[in-house]
Motif scaffolding. Structure first.
Motif, PDB file in Angstrom:
ATOM      1  N   LEU A 273       0.835  -1.201   0.000  1.00 52.78           N
ATOM      2  CA  LEU A 273       0.000   0.000   0.000  1.00 52.78           C
ATOM      3  C   LEU A 273       0.868   1.249   0.000  1.00 52.78           C
ATOM      4  N   SER A 274       1.978   1.221   0.725  1.00 52.49           N
ATOM      5  CA  SER A 274       2.895   2.354   0.761  1.00 52.49           C
ATOM      6  C   SER A 274       3.499   2.612  -0.620  1.00 52.49           C
ATOM      7  N   GLN A 275       3.837   1.543  -1.324  1.00 50.30           N
ATOM      8  CA  GLN A 275       4.359   1.699  -2.683  1.00 50.30           C
ATOM      9  C   GLN A 275       3.312   2.338  -3.585  1.00 50.30           C
ATOM     10  N   PHE A 276       2.072   1.954  -3.389  1.00 52.29           N
ATOM     11  CA  PHE A 276       0.960   2.477  -4.172  1.00 52.29           C
ATOM     12  C   PHE A 276       0.739   3.964  -3.890  1.00 52.29           C
ATOM     13  N   GLN A 277       0.992   4.374  -2.627  1.00 51.46           N
ATOM     14  CA  GLN A 277       0.720   5.745  -2.199  1.00 51.46           C
ATOM     15  C   GLN A 277       1.884   6.702  -2.448  1.00 51.46           C
ATOM     16  N   GLY A 278       3.095   6.188  -2.515  1.00 51.43           N
ATOM     17  CA  GLY A 278       4.275   7.042  -2.575  1.00 51.43           C
ATOM     18  C   GLY A 278       4.903   7.176  -1.198  1.00 51.43           C
ATOM     19  N   ARG A 279       6.159   7.605  -1.156  1.00 52.28           N
ATOM     20  CA  ARG A 279       6.893   7.673   0.109  1.00 52.28           C
ATOM     21  C   ARG A 279       7.605   9.002   0.270  1.00 52.28           C
ATOM     22  N   SER A 603      19.294  11.508  20.885  1.00 54.51           N
ATOM     23  CA  SER A 603      20.523  11.620  20.097  1.00 54.51           C
ATOM     24  C   SER A 603      21.254  10.287  20.009  1.00 54.51           C
ATOM     25  N   LEU A 604      21.195   9.496  21.093  1.00 51.73           N
ATOM     26  CA  LEU A 604      21.816   8.176  21.048  1.00 51.73           C
ATOM     27  C   LEU A 604      21.222   7.316  19.939  1.00 51.73           C
ATOM     28  N   LEU A 605      19.945   7.543  19.643  1.00 53.90           N
ATOM     29  CA  LEU A 605      19.235   6.718  18.652  1.00 53.90           C
ATOM     30  C   LEU A 605      19.352   7.254  17.234  1.00 53.90           C
ATOM     31  N   ALA A 606      20.131   8.316  17.015  1.00 56.56           N
ATOM     32  CA  ALA A 606      20.129   8.997  15.714  1.00 56.56           C
ATOM     33  C   ALA A 606      20.401   8.034  14.559  1.00 56.56           C
ATOM     34  N   ASN A 607      21.462   7.246  14.648  1.00 50.80           N
ATOM     35  CA  ASN A 607      21.789   6.337  13.538  1.00 50.80           C
ATOM     36  C   ASN A 607      20.755   5.240  13.385  1.00 50.80           C
ATOM     37  N   TYR A 608      20.227   4.753  14.497  1.00 46.13           N
ATOM     38  CA  TYR A 608      19.176   3.736  14.442  1.00 46.13           C
ATOM     39  C   TYR A 608      17.925   4.302  13.783  1.00 46.13           C
ATOM     40  N   THR A 609      17.547   5.532  14.158  1.00 41.93           N
ATOM     41  CA  THR A 609      16.365   6.164  13.560  1.00 41.93           C
ATOM     42  C   THR A 609      16.562   6.369  12.069  1.00 41.93           C
ATOM     43  N   ARG A 610      17.747   6.829  11.675  1.00 42.93           N
ATOM     44  CA  ARG A 610      18.013   7.048  10.249  1.00 42.93           C
ATOM     45  C   ARG A 610      17.939   5.740   9.477  1.00 42.93           C
ATOM     46  N   ALA A 611      18.375   4.651  10.087  1.00 42.66           N
ATOM     47  CA  ALA A 611      18.285   3.345   9.425  1.00 42.66           C
ATOM     48  C   ALA A 611      16.830   2.918   9.271  1.00 42.66           C
ATOM     49  N   ALA A 612      16.011   3.199  10.290  1.00 42.90           N
ATOM     50  CA  ALA A 612      14.581   2.874  10.204  1.00 42.90           C
ATOM     51  C   ALA A 612      13.903   3.712   9.129  1.00 42.90           C
ATOM     52  N   VAL A 613      14.299   4.995   9.019  1.00 44.64           N
ATOM     53  CA  VAL A 613      13.763   5.853   7.956  1.00 44.64           C
ATOM     54  C   VAL A 613      14.179   5.320   6.591  1.00 44.64           C
ATOM     55  N   ALA A 614      15.429   4.903   6.460  1.00 46.14           N
ATOM     56  CA  ALA A 614      15.907   4.353   5.180  1.00 46.14           C
ATOM     57  C   ALA A 614      15.141   3.086   4.810  1.00 46.14           C
ATOM     58  N   GLU A 615      14.812   2.286   5.813  1.00 51.32           N
ATOM     59  CA  GLU A 615      14.019   1.074   5.558  1.00 51.32           C
ATOM     60  C   GLU A 615      12.634   1.439   5.046  1.00 51.32           C
ATOM     61  N   TYR A 616      12.024   2.464   5.641  1.00 52.58           N
ATOM     62  CA  TYR A 616      10.719   2.922   5.151  1.00 52.58           C
ATOM     63  C   TYR A 616      10.810   3.374   3.700  1.00 52.58           C
ATOM     64  N   ILE A 617      11.826   4.148   3.368  1.00 53.05           N
ATOM     65  CA  ILE A 617      11.957   4.655   2.001  1.00 53.05           C
ATOM     66  C   ILE A 617      12.168   3.510   1.023  1.00 53.05           C
ATOM     67  N   GLN A 618      12.888   2.487   1.462  1.00 52.23           N
ATOM     68  CA  GLN A 618      13.193   1.366   0.567  1.00 52.23           C
ATOM     69  C   GLN A 618      12.015   0.427   0.383  1.00 52.23           C
ATOM     70  N   ASN A 619      11.327   0.067   1.484  1.00 51.88           N
ATOM     71  CA  ASN A 619      10.292  -0.965   1.340  1.00 51.88           C
ATOM     72  C   ASN A 619       8.929  -0.603   1.919  1.00 51.88           C
ATOM     73  N   GLY A 620       8.804   0.603   2.517  1.00 53.24           N
ATOM     74  CA  GLY A 620       7.495   1.050   2.975  1.00 53.24           C
ATOM     75  C   GLY A 620       7.129   0.683   4.393  1.00 53.24           C
ATOM     76  N   THR A 621       8.043   0.080   5.147  1.00 50.26           N
ATOM     77  CA  THR A 621       7.749  -0.244   6.538  1.00 50.26           C
ATOM     78  C   THR A 621       7.812   1.024   7.379  1.00 50.26           C
ATOM     79  N   PRO A 622       6.724   1.420   8.040  1.00 45.79           N
ATOM     80  CA  PRO A 622       6.749   2.675   8.801  1.00 45.79           C
ATOM     81  C   PRO A 622       7.744   2.607   9.954  1.00 45.79           C
ATOM     82  N   VAL A 623       8.219   3.763  10.381  1.00 52.24           N
ATOM     83  CA  VAL A 623       9.184   3.813  11.472  1.00 52.24           C
ATOM     84  C   VAL A 623       8.547   3.350  12.775  1.00 52.24           C
ATOM     85  N   GLN A 624       7.319   3.805  13.067  1.00 49.23           N
ATOM     86  CA  GLN A 624       6.550   3.312  14.214  1.00 49.23           C
ATOM     87  C   GLN A 624       5.578   2.255  13.703  1.00 49.23           C
TER      88      GLN A 624
END
Length: 761
Positions: A273-279, A603-624
């Motif tokens: 559905l995310s692919q269908f909607q855009g990211r 701030s400790l989670l910055a790299n982890y959050t960015r990786a979760a955002v990258a995962e969303y952009i790649q396959n549509g899995t939301p961060v939360q």
């Protein structure tokens, strides 16, 4: 020649001369004696028979009564016709069904087909172009089925669930209490007809809202039967989940297409559905580290607040100044002056201040919306050019009351108006003066009765947030600031993620209420995520304050919402509509110590959050993410006030006033408490655990590659000790005062309040 004969000839011609679009991914089965079934991967989607038709048409009229962004919609149904009989034509790639009421002429032609990205696409012809401008479509449902989505919903995650409600409310539910109108509007103040805040808001402006009112509706849902439905148009429609055996979709006007797709898991459905909607694009790195502090009052106040929080050790990535263009005062509280250019009297020494803050890695963010106050010079410029939506009676600029001040709204359908706003306000007045981002507010107020450069208010209403988001995004791109500047929106509709850079949950009350308080932001993030929105956040501390009614922010609420915000992509505080009545991040040493700790945690989670955002952009899995993305069990489906943050963290924020413990659902595997390194085995069970102030329940997966990052949380300082509560002197009570007298005085206060409000109106 009859209409039916013409249609037959047309279908034969299409079959012979148009290339086949692809193999059918669905099964169309005729059933004896007068029906058919349609299924995808053995999942029955439609069942039709003379006794139980899948489609109805009708006529009537719909009233959209709007004011201050609140819409009260009344459907007057004058006729509703079941289309019981049909004729069927099949080709190699499509099925055509001619639905009829009686006689030889058809009332509705429905086409079933597959496309490269959808298992089943359903399109109709004729409804909306005949007197029958209403359509009802029934999709097969099961008694125990759960559905999620509908855009950003705040009250219910499972849109068929009412089990959380008190028994006395459940017993009086009507069918309407299971219907979700798809119409962007104000979410409402309180959103619970049983509480005083909602009652007061309804009485004053009609803006109390209900369980279904939302800034960002979306005509789609995801079912536990492992399929999704999405309607790809902007008509007014209603998702009705009131029947145990079918879901009914109501559409007004020219009917667009319905898209269905199946998958093996709920996660795969949402990704599709995310692919269908855009990211959305990746967030700037500065967003995901530290905290943006909401401040107002001019340069001196802004810098003084900054010094206070920095001296306390708070890691600041931005200062958000709503009143950059000036302010006005209304009975609701402090409001921004909607004349979108820098107020140099309030914000002095701008260039040198911005330059100094940038050296510190601190951005300054502002506020904007698509309306201009009639008392400002920008209004006069746009008005002289004819750039506002118009009053159809006078053909002059339509002035709209936005709460004790009047504005014109830019007509996005006018290309010249679109370009003027984008270039003059967003680029010249905002990006070019060094702003690092802004809240792109509103987008849901569009009246249905206005006159536009092109189109009608009713057909444009749900599309309006998309125009608004597109304008903001283009301004950033044309300025070469993509990836540096961020804007966040509350209003939305299908496809908003193609344009906006971030969402936020809008204006919650400064309390813990499930309908419109802190708890509702959890449901909002999860329902938006299931609808394809991968990144969102909320106002830390809430917004809507009624100090005179006792609705004002407490230290507990501010800290608990800050705890949750650590585990979102963006931490940002808000002073609220009555800043002087609310406790603030900078109010005292105790609060400052809490947020110093929480900002460092983010701030400790910055790299982890960015990786979760990258995962969303790649396959549509939301961060939360909802828990059922991991374990599809009954308990995981019921876990509506907790979530996965990225793939490896389980977050269960405290969303109940006074609570210091709660149940948490842990998926299969070994999970480590992020605060004390305690180890727990999960799967299909809840665990009740302590969660003192400053330590929400957060667990990380023992197999995570970010394990060493999560271990650093144990090194954060302990939450500060609350200051002692000063003793209070009991109020003396006269001996003759009894319970009846005390109750009477309370009734008198309520009556006095009601009388005051009525007088005001």
């Amino acid at each position: 020649m009859t209409t039916r004969a013409v249609l037959y000839i047309t279908l034969i011609a299409v079959h012979l001369f148009v290339a086949v679009s692809g193999e059918k991914k669905y099964a169309f089965t005729l059933t004896y004696p007068d029906g058919f079934n349609i299924s995808i991967n053995n999942i029955t989607i439609f069942q039709h028979s003379r006794q139980n038709p899948m489609i109805y048409v009708g006529e009537g009229h719909t009233n959209f009564l709007g004011g201050l962004g609140n819409f009260h919609i009344n459907n007057v149904i004058q006729d509703r016709i079941p289309l019981r009989t049909f004729e069927h034509i099949t080709t190699a790639d499509k099925n055509y069904v001619l639905f009829k009421y009686s006689g030889d002429e058809f009332l509705c032609n429905v086409t079933f087909e597959s496309t490269s990205d959808s298992d089943l696409v359903v399109s109709t012809v004729d409804v909306g172009s005949t007197p029958y401008q209403y359509l009802w479509l029934r999709v097969v449902a099961e008694q125990t089925e759960k559905v999620f989505g509908g855009g950003e919903q705040f009250s219910h995650f499972n849109l068929r669930d009412r089990t959380y409600m008190p028994p006395e409310i459940v017993t009086v539910l009507r069918a309407d209490d299971l219907k979700y109108p798809i119409w962007t509007r104000e979410q409402g103040v309180g959103r619970d007809k049983s509480n005083l805040v909602t009652y007061y808001a309804d009485l004053k402006t009609g803006g109390g809202g209900a369980f279904h009112t939302t800034y960002y509706p979306q005509p789609s849902y995801v079912s536990t039967r492992k399929y999704y439905l999405h309607y790809k148009d902007t008509n007014y429609m209603v998702l009705d989940f009131s029947s145990p055996t079918y879901h009914e979709i109501f559409v007004k006007g020219i009917v667009g297409k319905f898209y269905f797709k199946t998958a093996d898991t709920m996660l795969a459905l949402v990704q599709s559905l995310s692919q269908f909607q855009g990211r959305m694009p990746a967030l700037p790195d500065w967003v995901t580290s530290g905290i943006t502090i909401g401040v107002q009052g001019g340069t001196d106040t802004m810098l003084a607040r900054l010094k206070t929080v920095q001296d306390a050790g708070i890691k600041v990535n931005g200062l958000w100044i709503q009143d950059w263009s000036g302010d006005i005062h209304t009975s609701f509280g402090k409001r921004v002056f909607w004349n979108w250019k820098l107020n140099t009297t309030l914000y002095t020494k701008w260039n040198e201040t911005i330059a100094d803050l940038q050296k510190q890695g601190i951005r300054v963010l502002a506020y904007v919306n698509p309306n201009l106050n009639k008392d400002g010079d920008l209004f006069k410029d746009a008005d002289s050019k004819g750039y506002f939506i118009k009053d159809p009676k006078t053909d002059k600029t339509l002035l709209t009351n936005f709460g004790e001040f009047f504005c014109g709204s830019i007509d996005f359908t006018n290309p010249n108006a679109f370009s003027w706003y984008k270039d003059t306000i967003l680029r010249k007045n905002m990006i070019d003066i060094g702003l690092g981002g802004w809240m792109a507010d509103f987008g849901e107020y569009l009246p249905t009765t206005a006159k536009f450069f092109t189109g009608s208010g009713e057909t444009l209403h749900n599309r309006w947030p998309l125009y608004w988001a597109q304008m903001n995004r283009i301004a950033i791109q044309e300025s070469g600031k993509e990836g540096e500047v961020v804007f966040f929106m509350r209003s939305g509709y299908s496809g908003i993620s193609n344009f906006t850079t971030l969402m936020w949950a809008g204006d919650q009350n400064v309390n813990f209420d499930v309908a419109d308080g802190l708890a509702s932001t959890v449901v909002a993030a999860l329902s938006a995520g299931v609808s394809g929105i991968g990144m969102t956040h909320f106002d830390i501390g809430g917004y809507t304050t009624f100090a005179s009614m006792g609705l004002k922010r407490t230290p507990e609420l501010l800290i608990r919402s800050g705890e949750m915000a650590v585990f979102t992509p963006y931490m940002r505080t808000h002073e609220g509509n009555q800043p002087e009545a609310n406790i603030q991040v900078y109010s005292n040493k105790y609060i400052l110590q809490h947020f110093a700790r929480l900002s460092k945690a983010h701030s400790l989670l910055a790299n982890y959050t960015r990786a979760a955002v990258a995962e969303y952009i790649q396959n549509g899995t939301p961060v939360q993410r909802p828990m059922f993305f991991v374990d599809q069990t009954e308990k995981s489906y019921a876990a509506m006030y907790q979530y996965m943050y990225g793939p490896d963290l389980v977050v269960a924020p405290i969303v109940t006033q006074g609570a210091t413990s709660r149940d948490i659902y842990l998926p299969q595997g070994t999970w480590i408490n992020i605060w004390d390194e305690g180890e727990y085995a999960g799967y299909d069970k809840y665990i009740n655990m302590s969660a003192p102030l400053g330590k929400p329940l957060v667990f990380y997966n023992n197999e995570s590659k970010y394990k060493n990052v999560f271990k650093c949380f144990k090194q954060l300082p302990a939450p500060p000790t609350p200051p002692p509560t000063p003793p209070t002197t009991p109020t003396p009570v006269a001996p003759c005062v009894n319970k009846g007298a005390a109750f009477g005085s309370g009734v008198w206060w309520i009556l006095l309040t009601v009388f005051t409000v009525i007088s005001y109106l």
